[in-house]
Write a protein that holds these residues in place. Structure first.
Motif, PDB file in Angstrom:
ATOM      1  N   SER A  57      47.091  37.918  56.584  1.00 32.65           N
ATOM      2  CA  SER A  57      47.542  38.150  57.909  1.00 32.65           C
ATOM      3  C   SER A  57      48.583  39.371  58.113  1.00 32.65           C
ATOM      4  N   VAL A  58      48.685  39.978  56.937  1.00 30.28           N
ATOM      5  CA  VAL A  58      49.237  41.436  57.139  1.00 30.28           C
ATOM      6  C   VAL A  58      48.452  42.586  56.590  1.00 30.28           C
ATOM      7  N   ASP A  59      48.758  43.695  56.744  1.00 35.73           N
ATOM      8  CA  ASP A  59      47.894  44.738  56.464  1.00 35.73           C
ATOM      9  C   ASP A  59      48.668  45.045  55.180  1.00 35.73           C
ATOM     10  N   MET A  60      47.926  45.350  54.334  1.00 32.83           N
ATOM     11  CA  MET A  60      48.696  45.540  52.906  1.00 32.83           C
ATOM     12  C   MET A  60      49.481  47.005  52.658  1.00 32.83           C
ATOM     13  N   GLY A  61      48.919  48.069  53.669  1.00 28.78           N
ATOM     14  CA  GLY A  61      49.529  49.177  53.294  1.00 28.78           C
ATOM     15  C   GLY A  61      49.637  49.791  52.254  1.00 28.78           C
ATOM     16  N   GLY A  62      48.785  49.480  51.155  1.00 27.62           N
ATOM     17  CA  GLY A  62      48.992  50.064  49.723  1.00 27.62           C
ATOM     18  C   GLY A  62      47.715  49.592  49.164  1.00 27.62           C
ATOM     19  N   LYS A  63      47.673  49.902  47.785  1.00 27.88           N
ATOM     20  CA  LYS A  63      46.584  49.492  46.953  1.00 27.88           C
ATOM     21  C   LYS A  63      46.858  48.535  45.678  1.00 27.88           C
ATOM     22  N   ILE A  64      46.055  47.595  45.410  1.00 31.86           N
ATOM     23  CA  ILE A  64      46.416  46.787  44.416  1.00 31.86           C
ATOM     24  C   ILE A  64      45.049  46.753  43.469  1.00 31.86           C
ATOM     25  N   GLN A  65      45.219  46.930  42.139  1.00 32.16           N
ATOM     26  CA  GLN A  65      44.142  46.729  41.200  1.00 32.16           C
ATOM     27  C   GLN A  65      44.510  45.717  40.165  1.00 32.16           C
ATOM     28  N   LEU A  66      43.423  45.216  39.366  1.00 34.42           N
ATOM     29  CA  LEU A  66      43.768  44.072  38.672  1.00 34.42           C
ATOM     30  C   LEU A  66      43.093  44.497  37.056  1.00 34.42           C
ATOM     31  N   ALA A  67      43.762  44.136  36.251  1.00 32.11           N
ATOM     32  CA  ALA A  67      42.986  44.392  34.720  1.00 32.11           C
ATOM     33  C   ALA A  67      43.240  42.734  34.069  1.00 32.11           C
TER      34      ALA A  67
END
Length: 172
Positions: A57-67
Motif C-alpha cells: 500500500s506504500v511505495d518502497m522508495g528504495g531497494k531490498i535484497q534477500l540472502a
C-alpha cells in the motif's frame, strides 16, 4: 535354606542368559553440519515473488535484497535464517506473516511500527544490535534509516502478506 540355595543357583545359572541379551540398536542420528557464514559472503538476490502476497500500500522508495543464511524459508515448519539488505529510506508497507517473525538489526537503523496503516509517527527506531519479534498475523510496517542489514529467523514459510490500502482487515 534349600529354597534359598535353589533360588541362588537359578539366578547364577540364568545370569549369563540375561547378560547376553542386547538392547535394540539405536537408529543412527542424522549427521549435523555446522553452518558458517562469514560477513560479506552472502549471496544476495531479489525477494522471490512467491514470498509476497498482494500489493504493497506504500511505495518502497528504495531497494531490498534477500540472502538465505540457513534452511529453506519457503518450507513450512522448517527453521530458517535470512538477511535483508535495504537502502536508506526504503519503506516496508504494512504487512503480516503466517508465522512469528524475529528480527535482529545487524547494520543501520530499522524503524518499526505496528498497525495496518502506514503511520510515520508510529515508527520506533531500533539501532544495530536491536531485536524485535512479531507474533504470527500481527500487522506491522517499517523503514530503513541508513543502508541497513537485518537478520530474520523463524519457522517457515516466510511469506509477506501485504495489507491492502482499501481493506486493512485483509488476511483475517
Amino acid at each position: 535354606m534349600r529354597r534359598t540355595i535353589f533360588v541362588l543357583t537359578f539366578l547364577f545359572l540364568a545370569a549369563p542368559t540375561f547378560a547376553q541379551t542386547q538392547a535394540p540398536a539405536k537408529k543412527a542420528a542424522a549427521t549435523a553440519m555446522a553452518i558458517v557464514v562469514a560477513p560479506g559472503s552472502e549471496k544476495w538476490g531479489d525477494i522471490p515473488a512467491t514470498a509476497m502476497v498482494g500489493t504493497p500500500s506504500v511505495d518502497m522508495g528504495g531497494k531490498i535484497q534477500l540472502a538465505v543464511v540457513q534452511g529453506n524459508p519457503m518450507q513450512a515448519g522448517v527453521p530458517y535464517t535470512l538477511r535483508l539488505s535495504c537502502t536508506d529510506g526504503t519503506k516496508i508497507a504494512p504487512h503480516w506473516h503466517p508465522t512469528t517473525e524475529n528480527v535482529t538489526v545487524v547494520k543501520g537503523t530499522f524503524a518499526l511500527g505496528m498497525g495496518s496503516k502506514w503511520d510515520p509517527a508510529a515508527l520506533k527506531d531500533l539501532p544495530a544490535g536491536g531485536f524485535a519479534s512479531a507474533p504470527a498475523r500481527m500487522r506491522h510496517f517499517a523503514m530503513c534509516k541508513g543502508d541497513s542489514v537485518l537478520q530474520v529467523h523463524g519457522m517457515g514459510p516466510f511469506l509477506v502478506n501485504w495489507v491492502e490500502a482499501d481493506n486493512p482487515k485483509s488476511g483475517n
